[in-house]
Design a protein around this motif. Structure first.
Motif, PDB file in Angstrom:
ATOM      1  N   ASN A  44      -6.602  -5.961 -22.877  1.00 29.99           N
ATOM      2  CA  ASN A  44      -6.981  -4.926 -23.837  1.00 29.99           C
ATOM      3  C   ASN A  44      -6.015  -3.754 -23.704  1.00 29.99           C
ATOM      4  O   ASN A  44      -5.613  -3.390 -22.594  1.00 29.99           O
ATOM      5  N   VAL A  45      -5.660  -3.134 -24.828  1.00 28.35           N
ATOM      6  CA  VAL A  45      -4.771  -1.974 -24.783  1.00 28.35           C
ATOM      7  C   VAL A  45      -5.499  -0.758 -25.360  1.00 28.35           C
ATOM      8  O   VAL A  45      -6.177  -0.856 -26.385  1.00 28.35           O
ATOM      9  N   PHE A  46      -5.359   0.376 -24.665  1.00 25.92           N
ATOM     10  CA  PHE A  46      -6.118   1.595 -24.949  1.00 25.92           C
ATOM     11  C   PHE A  46      -5.152   2.701 -25.396  1.00 25.92           C
ATOM     12  O   PHE A  46      -4.219   3.057 -24.663  1.00 25.92           O
ATOM     13  N   PHE A  47      -5.398   3.255 -26.583  1.00 18.49           N
ATOM     14  CA  PHE A  47      -4.620   4.379 -27.089  1.00 18.49           C
ATOM     15  C   PHE A  47      -5.544   5.604 -27.103  1.00 18.49           C
ATOM     16  O   PHE A  47      -6.532   5.627 -27.835  1.00 18.49           O
ATOM     17  N   ARG A  48      -5.217   6.617 -26.328  1.00 24.68           N
ATOM     18  CA  ARG A  48      -6.104   7.776 -26.148  1.00 24.68           C
ATOM     19  C   ARG A  48      -5.515   9.027 -26.806  1.00 24.68           C
ATOM     20  O   ARG A  48      -4.337   9.327 -26.648  1.00 24.68           O
ATOM     21  N   ARG A  49      -6.375   9.723 -27.575  1.00 27.97           N
ATOM     22  CA  ARG A  49      -6.071  11.073 -28.031  1.00 27.97           C
ATOM     23  C   ARG A  49      -7.150  11.992 -27.470  1.00 27.97           C
ATOM     24  O   ARG A  49      -8.344  11.803 -27.738  1.00 27.97           O
ATOM     25  N   ASN A  50      -6.724  12.964 -26.672  1.00 32.44           N
ATOM     26  CA  ASN A  50      -7.662  13.812 -25.966  1.00 32.44           C
ATOM     27  C   ASN A  50      -8.400  14.747 -26.914  1.00 32.44           C
ATOM     28  O   ASN A  50      -7.821  15.276 -27.875  1.00 32.44           O
ATOM     29  N   GLY A  51      -9.685  14.946 -26.633  1.00 32.35           N
ATOM     30  CA  GLY A  51     -10.498  15.832 -27.441  1.00 32.35           C
ATOM     31  C   GLY A  51     -10.204  17.289 -27.165  1.00 32.35           C
ATOM     32  O   GLY A  51      -9.766  17.660 -26.070  1.00 32.35           O
ATOM     33  N   THR A  52     -10.463  18.130 -28.165  1.00 34.59           N
ATOM     34  CA  THR A  52     -10.178  19.565 -28.052  1.00 34.59           C
ATOM     35  C   THR A  52     -11.409  20.390 -27.715  1.00 34.59           C
ATOM     36  O   THR A  52     -11.301  21.591 -27.509  1.00 34.59           O
ATOM     37  N   GLY A  53     -12.583  19.760 -27.668  1.00 33.69           N
ATOM     38  CA  GLY A  53     -13.812  20.490 -27.418  1.00 33.69           C
ATOM     39  C   GLY A  53     -13.981  20.839 -25.952  1.00 33.69           C
ATOM     40  O   GLY A  53     -13.296  20.309 -25.069  1.00 33.69           O
ATOM     41  N   PRO A  54     -14.937  21.722 -25.644  1.00 34.23           N
ATOM     42  CA  PRO A  54     -15.160  22.137 -24.253  1.00 34.23           C
ATOM     43  C   PRO A  54     -15.720  21.016 -23.379  1.00 34.23           C
ATOM     44  O   PRO A  54     -15.444  20.960 -22.184  1.00 34.23           O
ATOM     45  N   ASN A  55     -16.499  20.126 -23.972  1.00 30.64           N
ATOM     46  CA  ASN A  55     -17.064  18.991 -23.237  1.00 30.64           C
ATOM     47  C   ASN A  55     -16.898  17.714 -24.066  1.00 30.64           C
ATOM     48  O   ASN A  55     -17.875  17.161 -24.595  1.00 30.64           O
ATOM     49  N   PRO A  56     -15.664  17.252 -24.177  1.00 26.18           N
ATOM     50  CA  PRO A  56     -15.420  16.099 -25.058  1.00 26.18           C
ATOM     51  C   PRO A  56     -16.071  14.823 -24.536  1.00 26.18           C
ATOM     52  O   PRO A  56     -15.998  14.507 -23.348  1.00 26.18           O
ATOM     53  N   ARG A  57     -16.729  14.124 -25.433  1.00 26.01           N
ATOM     54  CA  ARG A  57     -17.228  12.792 -25.108  1.00 26.01           C
ATOM     55  C   ARG A  57     -16.105  11.779 -25.338  1.00 26.01           C
ATOM     56  O   ARG A  57     -15.079  12.101 -25.925  1.00 26.01           O
ATOM     57  N   THR A  58     -16.313  10.554 -24.875  1.00 26.54           N
ATOM     58  CA  THR A  58     -15.350   9.485 -25.102  1.00 26.54           C
ATOM     59  C   THR A  58     -15.904   8.544 -26.159  1.00 26.54           C
ATOM     60  O   THR A  58     -16.985   7.975 -25.979  1.00 26.54           O
ATOM     61  N   ILE A  59     -15.167   8.402 -27.242  1.00 26.62           N
ATOM     62  CA  ILE A  59     -15.563   7.505 -28.329  1.00 26.62           C
ATOM     63  C   ILE A  59     -14.584   6.341 -28.366  1.00 26.62           C
ATOM     64  O   ILE A  59     -13.372   6.535 -28.453  1.00 26.62           O
ATOM     65  N   MET A  60     -15.115   5.143 -28.298  1.00 28.49           N
ATOM     66  CA  MET A  60     -14.297   3.933 -28.297  1.00 28.49           C
ATOM     67  C   MET A  60     -14.306   3.309 -29.686  1.00 28.49           C
ATOM     68  O   MET A  60     -15.361   2.956 -30.215  1.00 28.49           O
ATOM     69  N   LEU A  61     -13.126   3.216 -30.284  1.00 28.44           N
ATOM     70  CA  LEU A  61     -12.941   2.420 -31.490  1.00 28.44           C
ATOM     71  C   LEU A  61     -12.408   1.065 -31.048  1.00 28.44           C
ATOM     72  O   LEU A  61     -11.498   0.999 -30.219  1.00 28.44           O
TER      73      LEU A  61
END
Length: 344
Positions: A44-61
């Motif tokens: 599996n390959v993972f492409f991550r874009r970091n969230g800008t919020g104070p407490n970013p959750r992780t959303i998997m597409l």
């Protein structure tokens, strides 16, 4: 949208467990848009874009790279090949199809069966089972044995083409899902949550890659991107159409692998209406997506599948409507940008 990119994605062979070439292309294409790119032991390959919020959750597409295909299981003394399926092919659509055998060299072959002139009346009324089909390469037994080994993968040979408003060809399941995921990942401006686009492996043999990916990533929310059955064709009653081609992106309520989180379903419906995105609701009685694997990761997470309507699934003429593809991209893009509004 880019038909050329979608055609390229559809043309790269990726049998379950052998997704390397497809992964290499996708990493080269999508890495410039990601803050981080990683690959796990399963592929599996993972492409991550970091969230800008104070407490970013992780959303998997999640969209899967692999395609339904075969493995060579027997080579006759005459040089004919018998195969083992990887995924759910309908044998009715395989007879007389050309294939690629990925051996020591890539060689062309064709599925063959007993000529109709030598069949009984009873045989002519039934589909030939896959175990009775063979592949003819047009080569001598010596050539075949020099080029092909037991376990070599076999994929169908067909190019993606435009057919009116449709795109039609092999492997739209799930290259069009990968395409939607990649385009939405590139297009969304920013998100308060961290968005991880995961191109998964081995979906066609039991959503195996998604299970492993979700276990390792530990996402808070999972969104699968895949085709669904558009059975709006002659011979099928309207109540069994599931969805219709050209009538918009489909928001899945359930399939046989997962029940979408009702809150996510309503949130996607709200986003579609707020942004004037044509959509339809989907209940799929058979089949499933990577959402089924993500949903059961660790202690479980809310999931939903965004589906691209597709006619003639699991064949070499899988067909999607170009407008449905674009609407799917837009809905996923909107979700990425507004995910912070969704609360569990």
């Amino acid at each position: 949208m880019s038909f050329e990119l979608l055609r390229t994605l559809c043309g790269i062979p990726a049998p379950p467990g052998r997704e390397d070439a497809f992964r290499t292309f996708l990493v080269e294409h999508l890495s410039p848009y990601a803050d981080d790119v990683t690959t796990d032991a399963m592929g599996n390959v993972f492409f991550r874009r970091n969230g800008t919020g104070p407490n970013p959750r992780t959303i998997m597409l999640a969209a899967h790279m692999d395609e339904i295909s075969f493995l060579v299981r027997h080579i006759t003394k005459e040089g004919f090949l018998y195969v083992q399926p990887l995924g759910g092919f309908d044998p009715r659509v395989l007879d007389a199809q050309r294939v690629w055998i990925h051996g020591r060299e890539r060689i062309l072959g064709a599925f063959g069966t007993k000529p109709t002139h030598f069949t009984t009346p009873e045989e002519r009324t039934k589909a030939v089972p896959l175990e009775d089909m063979f592949i003819d390469t047009g080569r001598s037994p010596e050539e075949v044995n020099a080029l092909v080994r037991i376990g070599d993968p076999v994929t169908l040979e067909r190019e993606l083409v435009e057919l009116g408003a449709f795109y039609t060809g092999k492997t739209l399941d799930d290259r069009v899902g990968v395409y939607v995921m990649a385009e939405a990942f590139k297009r969304y401006a920013s998100s308060q949550d961290t968005i991880v686009a995961v191109a998964t492996v081995q979906e066609e043999v039991g959503v195996r890659g998604a299970k492993v990916a979700a276990f390792g990533l530990e996402p808070d929310i999972g969104i699968a991107l895949d085709i669904t059955i558009a059975a709006d064709i002659p011979g099928v009653e309207e109540r069994n159409w599931c969805v219709r081609l050209g009538q918009g992106v489909a928001i899945k309520i359930m399939d046989s692998y997962s029940i979408s989180d009702p809150r996510l379903v309503e949130f996607f419906r709200l986003l579609a209406e707020e942004n004037s995105i044509c959509y339809q609701m989907e209940i799929l009685p058979r089949g499933g997506t990577d959402a089924g694997g993500m949903q059961l990761a660790r202690s479980g997470i809310p999931v939903c599948t965004i589906s691209i309507p597709c006619r003639y699934a699991h064949s070499v003429v899988e067909s999607v409507h170009r407008e449905d593809v674009e609407r799917s991209i837009e809905l996923v893009r909107c979700f990425c940008e507004h995910s912070h509004r969704f609360t569990v």
